[in-house]
Design a protein around this motif. Structure first.
Motif, mmCIF file in Angstrom:
data_model
loop_
_atom_site.group_PDB
_atom_site.id
_atom_site.type_symbol
_atom_site.label_atom_id
_atom_site.label_comp_id
_atom_site.label_asym_id
_atom_site.label_seq_id
_atom_site.Cartn_x
_atom_site.Cartn_y
_atom_site.Cartn_z
ATOM 1 N N CYS A 1 30.930 45.280 43.221
ATOM 2 C CA CYS A 1 31.876 44.249 43.201
ATOM 3 C C CYS A 1 33.291 44.512 42.268
ATOM 4 N N ARG A 2 34.232 43.939 42.604
ATOM 5 C CA ARG A 2 35.500 44.344 42.267
ATOM 6 C C ARG A 2 35.866 42.944 41.836
ATOM 7 N N ILE A 3 36.016 42.381 40.533
ATOM 8 C CA ILE A 3 36.701 41.396 40.007
ATOM 9 C C ILE A 3 38.113 41.476 39.688
ATOM 10 N N ILE A 4 39.099 40.614 40.335
ATOM 11 C CA ILE A 4 40.509 40.395 40.054
ATOM 12 C C ILE A 4 40.818 39.249 39.844
ATOM 13 N N THR A 5 42.013 38.952 39.326
ATOM 14 C CA THR A 5 42.714 37.613 39.260
ATOM 15 C C THR A 5 43.381 37.368 40.604
#
Length: 80
Positions: free
Chosen positions: A14-18
């Motif tokens: 998973c890649r979490i970004i705003t």
């Protein structure tokens, strides 16, 4: 950029970004969204499915509208 429906598995990354960073990615047609921490550390930060909640709680506030990009580890490793 194409998007496909993908159901996460324990093997997912998973890649979490705003939301703001995602909008920038769409506007600039970038492939890898880099936040300030990625730039500072020199690599893209990723989480396993098991780490997502902890990562969200530690590094993101609700007001940042975090988005989770789910990557298929097997497809990603084939490209590396």
């Amino acid at each position: 950029m194409s998007s496909q429906q993908y159901s996460p598995t324990l093997n997912s990354i998973c890649r979490i970004i705003t939301a703001d960073l995602w909008n920038q990615v769409i506007e600039e047609r970038e492939w890898v969204p880099l936040n300030e921490l990625d730039k500072k550390d020199g690599f893209v930060h990723l989480s396993t499915v098991d780490q997502v909640l902890e990562t969200l709680n530690r590094y993101f506030g609700v007001e940042q509208n975090p988005l989770i990009i789910i990557l298929d580890r097997d497809r990603l490793e084939k490209k590396l």
